[in-house]
Design a protein around this motif. Structure first.
Motif, mmCIF file in Angstrom:
data_model
loop_
_atom_site.group_PDB
_atom_site.id
_atom_site.type_symbol
_atom_site.label_atom_id
_atom_site.label_comp_id
_atom_site.label_asym_id
_atom_site.label_seq_id
_atom_site.Cartn_x
_atom_site.Cartn_y
_atom_site.Cartn_z
ATOM 1 N N THR A 117 -17.772 -0.290 20.040
ATOM 2 C CA THR A 117 -16.948 -1.486 20.185
ATOM 3 C C THR A 117 -16.417 -1.542 21.624
ATOM 4 O O THR A 117 -16.462 -0.554 22.361
ATOM 5 C CB THR A 117 -15.751 -1.451 19.224
ATOM 6 O OG1 THR A 117 -14.946 -0.302 19.551
ATOM 7 C CG2 THR A 117 -16.210 -1.380 17.775
ATOM 8 N N GLU A 118 -15.876 -2.687 21.982
ATOM 9 C CA GLU A 118 -15.349 -2.846 23.338
ATOM 10 C C GLU A 118 -14.191 -1.886 23.605
ATOM 11 O O GLU A 118 -14.132 -1.235 24.662
ATOM 12 C CB GLU A 118 -14.884 -4.286 23.564
ATOM 13 C CG GLU A 118 -14.309 -4.524 24.943
ATOM 14 C CD GLU A 118 -13.926 -5.965 25.200
ATOM 15 O OE1 GLU A 118 -13.350 -6.243 26.282
ATOM 16 O OE2 GLU A 118 -14.213 -6.827 24.336
ATOM 17 N N GLU A 180 -11.288 0.912 14.139
ATOM 18 C CA GLU A 180 -12.182 -0.228 14.406
ATOM 19 C C GLU A 180 -13.592 0.239 14.710
ATOM 20 O O GLU A 180 -14.574 -0.338 14.206
ATOM 21 C CB GLU A 180 -11.649 -1.039 15.588
ATOM 22 C CG GLU A 180 -12.534 -2.228 15.936
ATOM 23 C CD GLU A 180 -12.203 -2.842 17.283
ATOM 24 O OE1 GLU A 180 -12.363 -4.066 17.423
ATOM 25 O OE2 GLU A 180 -11.787 -2.103 18.203
ATOM 26 N N ALA A 181 -13.719 1.286 15.525
ATOM 27 C CA ALA A 181 -15.043 1.754 15.939
ATOM 28 C C ALA A 181 -15.857 2.268 14.758
ATOM 29 O O ALA A 181 -17.036 1.938 14.603
ATOM 30 C CB ALA A 181 -14.899 2.847 16.996
ATOM 31 N N HIS A 184 -16.919 -0.522 12.521
ATOM 32 C CA HIS A 184 -18.079 -1.240 13.070
ATOM 33 C C HIS A 184 -19.375 -0.514 12.718
ATOM 34 O O HIS A 184 -20.358 -1.149 12.313
ATOM 35 C CB HIS A 184 -17.929 -1.351 14.583
ATOM 36 C CG HIS A 184 -19.076 -2.016 15.261
ATOM 37 N ND1 HIS A 184 -19.439 -3.329 15.022
ATOM 38 C CD2 HIS A 184 -19.971 -1.546 16.189
ATOM 39 C CE1 HIS A 184 -20.490 -3.648 15.766
ATOM 40 N NE2 HIS A 184 -20.833 -2.587 16.467
#
Length: 277
Positions: A117-118, A180-181, A184
């Motif tokens: 992820t960003e 979040e990562a 994902h």
């Protein structure tokens, strides 16, 4: 010998150079092996230059101009064809990723770049370059996220990664970033876009204990292996060497949890990070 591939010369400077190399070689009546001999490389390597799986270096461009009598064409165009937004040690591997039909990656410490992820990518770059200006970090993150577009295609390349359990436990960027990562990664796996396994700590010693490993296969070129360490990387094409790394990856995969059990562990780790917030 690498089989011919139809290239679109307008797609990139590298494709243009590869197409022109094939044209000039065939015009001179040389096989890939015959052109490779004065360059001290294999015929397969010449085929990889033509197919675009390897980048042309200036020393090869100069010798090719000499052998094929192309009046400096390859020297003049080599710089444009080898420009890259990626670090020098990774640029050639990034080019190969773009045309690979399958990518297999054992990740020892970090989530692989193609599925980051960003926020996770930004935390990695900031950790590795603590004094870099924000603009430099922005450029690095943008380049990494650009690579993830490869997985926008629903089927190609096939991406299969074995993550060491350390990847799930190392808190890169904090709990929210990790939640979040890992979420994902889980989402990609649940959409059946990637195959992911986890190699648990309980697996003990294994053939890839020395570091991460990436394998890439192609429709019309021999497979490549890429090894990366701090600030450096090696792209390898020797069949015996690549074969040994393929065996290592197979054995690591055999020692890893099943995709189903791996997904449960990834989601459990993501949930734990989410609660930690």
């Amino acid at each position: 010998m690498t089989r011919p591939k139809k290239l679109d010369p307008s797609s990139s400077p590298r494709a243009m150079l590869g197409a022109e190399l094939r044209h000039q070689r065939e015009k001179a009546g040389l096989s890939q092996e015959q052109l490779g001999s004065p360059l001290f490389v294999s015929g397969s390597f010449i085929g990889q230059l033509e197919a675009g799986t390897r980048r042309m270096r200036m020393e090869y461009a100069l010798r090719i101009d000499e052998v094929l009598k192309t009046d400096g064409y390859f020297e003049r165009n080599c710089k444009a064809a080898t420009k890259s937004k990626y670090p020098d040690h990774f640029a050639e591997a990034a080019d190969a990723e773009e045309i690979a039909v399958a990518i297999q990656e054992y990740a020892a410490l970090l989530i692989p770049g193609l599925i980051q992820t960003e926020a996770y990518a930004r935390a990695i770059f900031r950790g590795g370059l603590p004094t870099a200006p924000e603009e430099e970090i922005d450029e690095l993150v943008a380049a990494r996220l650009d690579r993830t577009r490869l997985l926008a295609n629903p089927t190609t390349p096939m991406f299969w990664s074995v993550l060491d359990e350390a990847v799930l436990r190392r808190k890169v960027g904090g709990a929210a970033v990790m939640a979040e990562a890992l979420g994902h990664v889980s989402a990609l796996a649940r959409r059946h876009r990637i195959i992911v396994q986890v190699l648990p700590f309980s697996a003990g010693a294994h053939m890839a204990l020395g570091g991460s490993l990436k394998l890439m296969t192609f429709t019309d070129a021999p497979p490549l292996a890429y090894l990366e360490s701090l600030g450096s990387g090696q792209l390898l094409d020797d069949p015996a060497t690549v074969g040994s790394y393929e065996l290592a990856y197979d054995l690591v995969g055999a020692s890893a949890l099943s995709p189903e059990a791996s997904l449960a562990l990834i989601e459990s780790a993501a949930e734990a990070f989410a609660h930690e917030q």
